[in-house]
Design a protein around this motif. Sequence first.
Motif, PDB file in Angstrom:
ATOM      1  N   PHE A 105       0.854  -1.049  -0.031  1.00  0.00           N
ATOM      2  CA  PHE A 105      -0.117  -0.117   0.153  1.00  0.00           C
ATOM      3  C   PHE A 105       0.786   1.157  -0.157  1.00  0.00           C
ATOM      4  O   PHE A 105       1.430   1.697   1.094  1.00  0.00           O
ATOM      5  CB  PHE A 105      -0.903   0.143   1.295  1.00  0.00           C
ATOM      6  CG  PHE A 105      -2.012  -0.880   1.153  1.00  0.00           C
ATOM      7  CD1 PHE A 105      -3.249  -0.316   1.392  1.00  0.00           C
ATOM      8  CD2 PHE A 105      -1.992  -2.236   0.962  1.00  0.00           C
ATOM      9  CE1 PHE A 105      -4.340  -1.174   1.286  1.00  0.00           C
ATOM     10  CE2 PHE A 105      -2.984  -3.106   0.791  1.00  0.00           C
ATOM     11  CZ  PHE A 105      -4.276  -2.721   1.044  1.00  0.00           C
ATOM     12  N   LEU A 106       1.399   1.519  -1.080  1.00  0.00           N
ATOM     13  CA  LEU A 106       2.519   2.722  -1.383  1.00  0.00           C
ATOM     14  C   LEU A 106       1.803   3.950  -1.107  1.00  0.00           C
ATOM     15  O   LEU A 106       0.727   4.237  -1.432  1.00  0.00           O
ATOM     16  CB  LEU A 106       2.920   2.561  -2.781  1.00  0.00           C
ATOM     17  CG  LEU A 106       4.203   3.561  -3.249  1.00  0.00           C
ATOM     18  CD1 LEU A 106       5.312   3.006  -2.640  1.00  0.00           C
ATOM     19  CD2 LEU A 106       3.942   3.944  -4.579  1.00  0.00           C
ATOM     20  N   ARG A 107       2.468   4.620  -0.161  1.00  0.00           N
ATOM     21  CA  ARG A 107       2.061   6.108   0.347  1.00  0.00           C
ATOM     22  C   ARG A 107       2.450   6.939  -0.966  1.00  0.00           C
ATOM     23  O   ARG A 107       3.481   7.140  -1.254  1.00  0.00           O
ATOM     24  CB  ARG A 107       2.878   6.511   1.472  1.00  0.00           C
ATOM     25  CG  ARG A 107       2.676   5.600   2.703  1.00  0.00           C
ATOM     26  CD  ARG A 107       1.279   5.590   3.316  1.00  0.00           C
ATOM     27  NE  ARG A 107       1.020   4.682   4.226  1.00  0.00           N
ATOM     28  CZ  ARG A 107       1.291   4.676   5.640  1.00  0.00           C
ATOM     29  NH1 ARG A 107       1.641   5.858   5.923  1.00  0.00           N
ATOM     30  NH2 ARG A 107       1.051   3.868   6.353  1.00  0.00           N
ATOM     31  N   VAL A 108       1.176   7.408  -1.562  1.00  0.00           N
ATOM     32  CA  VAL A 108       1.280   8.137  -2.691  1.00  0.00           C
ATOM     33  C   VAL A 108       2.076   9.469  -2.673  1.00  0.00           C
ATOM     34  O   VAL A 108       3.252   9.933  -3.594  1.00  0.00           O
ATOM     35  CB  VAL A 108       0.034   8.400  -3.502  1.00  0.00           C
ATOM     36  CG1 VAL A 108       0.106   9.398  -4.585  1.00  0.00           C
ATOM     37  CG2 VAL A 108      -0.711   6.976  -3.855  1.00  0.00           C
ATOM     38  N   GLY A 109       2.072  10.051  -1.396  1.00  0.00           N
ATOM     39  CA  GLY A 109       2.721  11.295  -1.188  1.00  0.00           C
ATOM     40  C   GLY A 109       4.287  10.981  -0.993  1.00  0.00           C
ATOM     41  O   GLY A 109       4.973  11.880  -1.049  1.00  0.00           O
ATOM     42  N   SER A 110       4.799   9.939  -1.068  1.00  0.00           N
ATOM     43  CA  SER A 110       6.300   9.371  -0.862  1.00  0.00           C
ATOM     44  C   SER A 110       6.937   9.539  -2.456  1.00  0.00           C
ATOM     45  O   SER A 110       8.090   9.389  -2.551  1.00  0.00           O
ATOM     46  CB  SER A 110       6.733   8.292  -0.183  1.00  0.00           C
ATOM     47  OG  SER A 110       6.150   7.020  -0.865  1.00  0.00           O
ATOM     48  N   LEU A 111       6.004   9.426  -3.353  1.00  0.00           N
ATOM     49  CA  LEU A 111       6.403   9.546  -4.787  1.00  0.00           C
ATOM     50  C   LEU A 111       6.903  10.922  -5.233  1.00  0.00           C
ATOM     51  O   LEU A 111       6.594  11.908  -4.617  1.00  0.00           O
ATOM     52  CB  LEU A 111       5.297   9.457  -5.689  1.00  0.00           C
ATOM     53  CG  LEU A 111       5.022   7.607  -5.891  1.00  0.00           C
ATOM     54  CD1 LEU A 111       3.418   7.716  -6.555  1.00  0.00           C
ATOM     55  CD2 LEU A 111       5.967   6.722  -6.355  1.00  0.00           C
ATOM     56  N   ASP A 112       8.075  10.894  -6.095  1.00  0.00           N
ATOM     57  CA  ASP A 112       8.726  12.038  -6.585  1.00  0.00           C
ATOM     58  C   ASP A 112       7.733  12.890  -7.083  1.00  0.00           C
ATOM     59  O   ASP A 112       7.624  13.978  -7.307  1.00  0.00           O
ATOM     60  CB  ASP A 112       9.673  11.741  -7.399  1.00  0.00           C
ATOM     61  CG  ASP A 112      11.250  11.313  -6.507  1.00  0.00           C
ATOM     62  OD1 ASP A 112      10.954  11.162  -5.418  1.00  0.00           O
ATOM     63  OD2 ASP A 112      11.984  10.672  -7.442  1.00  0.00           O
ATOM     64  N   ASN A 113       6.595  12.054  -7.980  1.00  0.00           N
ATOM     65  CA  ASN A 113       5.579  12.748  -8.387  1.00  0.00           C
ATOM     66  C   ASN A 113       4.289  12.266  -8.133  1.00  0.00           C
ATOM     67  O   ASN A 113       3.769  11.349  -8.862  1.00  0.00           O
ATOM     68  CB  ASN A 113       5.691  12.852 -10.266  1.00  0.00           C
ATOM     69  CG  ASN A 113       4.690  13.546 -10.755  1.00  0.00           C
ATOM     70  OD1 ASN A 113       3.629  14.072 -10.274  1.00  0.00           O
ATOM     71  ND2 ASN A 113       4.419  13.574 -12.298  1.00  0.00           N
ATOM     72  N   PRO A 114       3.823  12.556  -6.904  1.00  0.00           N
ATOM     73  CA  PRO A 114       2.455  11.912  -6.618  1.00  0.00           C
ATOM     74  C   PRO A 114       1.316  12.052  -7.370  1.00  0.00           C
ATOM     75  O   PRO A 114       0.181  11.569  -7.233  1.00  0.00           O
ATOM     76  CB  PRO A 114       2.221  12.449  -5.168  1.00  0.00           C
ATOM     77  CG  PRO A 114       3.198  13.801  -5.095  1.00  0.00           C
ATOM     78  CD  PRO A 114       4.395  13.419  -6.147  1.00  0.00           C
TER      79      PRO A 114
END
Length: 180
Positions: A105-114
């Motif tokens: 359950f990847l925390r979308v806010g941790s992506l470089d481009n959420p």
Amino acid sequence: MDHMPSDFEPCEGGCTCGHIRYQVKSDPMITHCCHCRWCQRQTGTAFALNALIEANRVTVLSGDIEELTIPSPSGQGQTIARCPKCRVAVWSNYHMGGLRERVRFLRVGSLDNPDRFPPDVHIFTSSKQPWVILPPDDQAVEEFYDVDNTWSEESLSRLETLDQAAGMEKPWRQQRRPAK
């Protein structure tokens, strides 16, 4: 066999301090915007935005992940993957009827481009903060949803592959309700 899509451009993410860097190799099966009180408490904000992706499609590029299992409403616990330095959560693993180690359950806010993974569905809106106004065209449910009527055919096929790999007697989507 689990085939990766050829037209997906891999993307990266990580923690705040940069110790953890990871790469995502496909679109998520689905992205949840969860408004439950538990997610509000754990994140310290109004909701959690999680992209559900097969664990083998998320690769740690650098850093050591620290995993911490904490209680969850289901009683099954939730494992949170954090940076041991800045303590930022990058993903979680929920019980999901036996798929815990197979789905991030990847925390979308941790992506470089959420912006790449907007929510497909808002869940547990019965407890969303009253000042959060959902876009009128977004799919939203008061609690949880019927997986077969919400997930795309491609995502259901990916989920079935996970169920088979886990040797599950009863597929996750046919279980009464996924346990967090």
